[in-house]
Design a protein around this motif. Structure first.
Motif, short mmCIF file in Angstrom:
data_model
loop_
_atom_site.label_atom_id
_atom_site.label_comp_id
_atom_site.label_asym_id
_atom_site.label_seq_id
_atom_site.Cartn_x
_atom_site.Cartn_y
_atom_site.Cartn_z
N ASP C 96 0.82 -1.21 0.00
CA ASP C 96 0.00 0.00 0.00
C ASP C 96 0.86 1.26 0.00
O ASP C 96 0.38 2.37 0.18
CB ASP C 96 -0.93 0.01 1.21
N ARG C 97 2.10 1.10 -0.18
CA ARG C 97 3.01 2.23 -0.34
C ARG C 97 4.22 1.75 -1.16
O ARG C 97 4.30 0.56 -1.52
CB ARG C 97 3.46 2.84 0.98
N ASP C 140 9.36 12.30 3.92
CA ASP C 140 9.23 11.08 3.12
C ASP C 140 10.50 10.75 2.34
O ASP C 140 10.63 9.65 1.79
CB ASP C 140 8.09 11.24 2.10
N GLU C 231 9.52 7.78 -0.15
CA GLU C 231 8.52 6.74 0.07
C GLU C 231 7.16 7.42 0.05
O GLU C 231 7.01 8.52 0.59
CB GLU C 231 8.77 6.09 1.43
N SER C 232 6.18 6.78 -0.57
CA SER C 232 4.89 7.45 -0.70
C SER C 232 3.74 6.43 -0.71
O SER C 232 3.86 5.35 -1.29
CB SER C 232 4.87 8.25 -2.00
N PRO C 233 2.62 6.81 -0.12
CA PRO C 233 1.44 5.94 -0.15
C PRO C 233 0.75 5.96 -1.51
O PRO C 233 -0.18 5.19 -1.75
CB PRO C 233 0.56 6.51 0.95
N THR C 234 1.18 6.86 -2.39
CA THR C 234 0.55 6.90 -3.71
C THR C 234 1.06 5.77 -4.60
O THR C 234 0.45 5.44 -5.60
CB THR C 234 0.83 8.24 -4.42
N ALA C 236 2.61 1.69 -4.91
CA ALA C 236 2.39 0.39 -4.25
C ALA C 236 3.40 -0.59 -4.83
O ALA C 236 3.14 -1.26 -5.84
CB ALA C 236 0.96 -0.09 -4.48
#
Lengths: 352, 352, 352, 352
Positions: C96-97, C140, C231-234, C236
């Motif tokens: 999810d990231r 991030d 690092e990003s939740p956008t 996956a």
């Protein structure tokens, strides 16, 4: 006065003392040594232990009053050797003047003084004493050779710790500042500029140089070793000298001019003492050189190799004294040059 | 026949193509290029990527038939530049002969062939084809320039894996074997020795060399790039050449002799192509040099720096083509030398 | 957002483009390239043409928007390679990231701006744009890589001629100033210090550094090439990163700590990006090192060799990205370090 | 028997003799010295005068029977230091065995013998004498250190003149042959191979190596200086040693295994003696290294820098003895390694 003879002896390695045998065979004793001026085969830069080895071997074997100057770097065709300046008071028949020389160590310099006014002053004072000792005037002088200290990581860190600012934080760069200060000290002593101008020059704000200065720096000492070579009517020997400067590293014409003067007198070249440097503009006669952008070989090594090639070609052998880093020793990109030569004995010259 | 003009153009870096503009301004087109002979500013040894960069930039921009030779190493006062050999069939009034040139790539060499008989033969054949193309005899030739391959860790390991023995297991040493084979191939092609003698010489059992051979090795190619420069009555231009050799790295006299011949004809030096090497005996005229015991700077770099200093002094600028490693290119410790010069236009020469 | 994949591909030489084949075989196209971060095998200093050759080969083959960063110097066991940051927007199941990355060129810097406030500002602005583009906050970010220009003899002379003062007159020294300015620009952009403090730090009056900054300088560009990895939740994907710093060049513990965190997550190390430098005090943990007094090998080469030996031992192979000269990139004598790793696919992890 | 203590003392420069003060302060006299094993800061290659300087300073100050081994090259984080092996016959309470050591010079080698069977035999004989002197068997030995001569331009030319063939015409290459012969001599003396196999190995036709051999070559001697370190029940001191080998230059696991054994005994690492070399295949674990294609920095310098970085990280300081050129000293591309450690005094160990 100290009339001198000059012996140039090849060395098999930096610790070779075969020259003492040559000295003896030539009728001199170690006690007669005024100065030992050697080219050793290290990199001529900060970590040149060929100089340290030579100093460790020679220093205990020469008179207290004598000084050594070991200049590292025999790039290309340059050949490791020592030049022995030997006291020789004999009055050679037919000569009414001759070369004289004297040498001395200055006081020790504090690392904070290296490359600064204090070094200029120290060199000026020591050169002045040497001129007085020899009884010569600045106009009689053909060469002032100086070996001076540099900064290492240790001394730089010690200065920082003591809250002092070293003249350079790069150890190789500190060599240039030390040579500069020594050379300006010589220029002041020889009356080529005043102290104020020397200080401006050290700050990069004036362009002053001496054609008779030759300074090199090393980690193996903390004082300055200084040799003055002059011509004097108090001596009577066949040695003479001429000095001048190369305007750039390929200035063949200037050297040929000096050699022509010697030839005109029937003289024989005995040794060439020259300084060399990478032109600080990055080009020579409009063409780019790469000595200052080469991160593998330091610029002083390049400069010695090139000028050594030219001068060895002219002298006919590689035992030439070419020293790198010519700050205020000749014009920027060029270098000071002194040729010591020997006149023929008069009876050879004159018709019966 | 291929009458030529020669343009020598400084480069700002190995990828600089300003020379194309100079080409155009001089009235030529890229299609006229016969060969691009450059000095680039790397170490001139195995990992010299200045050559690779120059090749990557130039190769796609020159005619299929043209060849590049990039020789690395501009130590000391040497200045990076390219020499453009350009087809120029124009018959210059007042001249009944002139310089001609032709270039070619050999077949690719297998790594196992490098430094061996197969390389000698390949070079011999290619030079022979070029002589035929130009319609000249060996006696007309003044210069044969070869760029040839070397062995890398990868090719050495590949040979070992295949059960083959490389000519050298040291990558730097492989350059010397490759230059040697190319030079002996030239000597055979020019009739200076027979194939058998060349093979003996390669094995170290005969002393053969050509004063017209100039070979350099590089990792950037796997064939040989060859340029032949000769004098021919089929052309009519003011370019001429003389060739000879330096007997050692400080052989000023031999170079001056060549330059005197040019001066006697009223010629102007256009370019000097010289080979240089550290004397394999470890000394020059009886004095020890340190090029072969210096583990910091390779001997070829030293040799270029020294000989470059001498030749740049004589030419008056640093854009001289001095290439290191002179195996069978001039006598041991010396090197081949070719000077290209330009004659004055006849009306300047003749009395009214 | 730009989810990414990372391919690390060995190179046979600086001009090797085999990586494109690997790219294709991995299901990507050249158009997907965000950045090419390579270690090439030159000296990593001023005259490193391995970088220039790599740039000449890669630049025409990658998208307009992509940037290259070639860091020279693969001393010791370091192995030449390229790290391809490739756009990969695929949402890998179970994640999810993921890692995201974006790259950009800054405006060109005038030589007078190099190593000065203008360079700090330019880097700050460009990094800020990249953060915005990625939609991430400074927290991030794991790595900001910058390739920035240096001063050559030519640019230094041009500045002098124009009456301007270059940040350094030594070309090698100019690399350090350029890296420093870039790194401080990163620190400002990441909110690790304000602009004023950055300026003080550049003047040597404040001690500021970023554990996520990695800057290297080169003669092959006149702008700054910048890559941000975060690092990003956008996204996956299975890629993650940790960053930290070595407190000195032998700080095994700090690296092991990072690796332990990765091991604890079941991750596999994909690449280590580290900076290294010679401790400016001249000693490491109280023992003298000789990197700053070695006039044969530049300090950055020593530092890469040593830290490369340690990190290659830990990673188990030599294709590590170790870059020399860590001004404001980790504490003095140490260096920033970012490890990119890959998480196992969830189904491997989870019990059925 | 000769029970020993080990003092490791940093040096400020190659001529630094501060270690004598440490010796005295530790309760020993110069007469107690068995051997001085130093790392000096030169290039570790042919023209490394840091070794010569150290030898010139130390030799006159140590007992006739003691030997020096100075290994040049402190690349990267390696720190110049000396390891004093001091006679200490004291029986430390609670110990029933301990480290012993003895040293000797071999006869002088003729240049023609260097790198050949005669050198193997000479080393074998001298090591055998040392084993007898110590009253130990080959199985007790942990380390045999040898300093052996190399060929210079002068000796190579002298051999040629005398109609003899030197083992190598390249001075740097001669170091490898000398190290190889010494190491094979050790292997024979330790019963690790027979003389015939050693001769085959020297000819490149057999793969033999000793994990206890450590040989380095230098221009500063013409005999072999040999030190044997063994464990013996005739001594009673807390020093112990383990030996093993690195299979390649990044073989962290093998070193950790040795360190684990020491940790399991509660020991403290006192010194690591390791050999390092560039993998002769040109790659490490399948990834290309550039140590053998770097014409600017010799391969042994690269290897010391890399392995030194790894071992200094593990030891926690840079005063590690890493010597370059591991021919037959550990497997190809790897190197022998001996760790000397100190056991805690028994009362600290035992529960009351």
């Amino acid at each position: 006065m100290t009339g001198i003879a000059l012996l140039t002896v090849p060395t098999a390695d930096p610790g070779d003392t075969h020259a003492f045998q040559v000295l003896t065979e030539s009728g001199y004793r170690a006690d007669d040594l005024v100065s030992v001026i050697g080219k050793t085969e290290g990199n001529g830069c900060v970590n040149d232990f060929s100089r340290g080895l030579a100093a460790a071997i020679w220093e205990p074997r020469i008179p207290e009053a004598a000084v050594t100057v070991f200049s590292g770097g025999t790039e290309g065709v340059l050949s490791p050797h020592v030049n022995l300046f030997v006291r020789d008071e004999k009055r050679y028949p037919g000569f009414d003047r001759g070369l004289v020389a004297a040498a001395r160590r200055s006081r020790s310099l504090d690392p904070a003084e290296i490359g600064r006014a204090a070094q200029i002053d120290t060199v000026t004072e020591t050169v002045a004493k040497l001129l007085a000792e020899l009884g010569v005037t600045p106009g009689d002088v053909h060469l002032v050779l100086v070996k001076c200290p540099l900064l290492t990581s240790d001394t730089i860190t010690a200065l920082h710790t003591a809250g002092q600012v070293p003249v350079a934080t790069d150890t190789y760069a500190s060599m240039g500042f030390s040579r500069a200060a020594s050379s300006l000290g010589i220029a002041v002593a020889l009356g080529e500029c005043d102290r104020e101008t020397a200080l401006s020059a050290l700050a990069g704000e004036a362009d002053v140089w001496s054609a008779r200065a030759s300074a090199s720096a090393g980690a193996e000492l903390d004082d300055c070793h200084i040799l003055v070579v002059a011509e004097s009517p108090t001596a009577a020997n066949p040695l003479r000298a001429v000095h001048g400067h190369m305007t750039d590293a390929i200035d063949l014409a200037s050297v040929q001019q000096l050699l022509s003067r010697i030839a005109a007198e029937g003289g024989t070249v005995r040794q060439i003492f020259a300084k060399a440097e990478a032109d600080p503009t990055g080009s020579v006669r409009g063409l780019r050189h790469t000595m200052l952008t080469d991160s593998d070989i330091n610029a002083t090594r390049h400069a010695r190799g090139a000028v050594g090639g030219l001068l060895a070609g002219l002298k006919g052998d590689g035992a030439v004294y070419v020293s790198g880093g010519a700050e205020h020793q000749g014009p920027p990109g060029g270098g000071s040059i002194t040729v010591i030569y020997e006149l023929p004995t008069p009876d050879r010259n004159e018709a019966p």
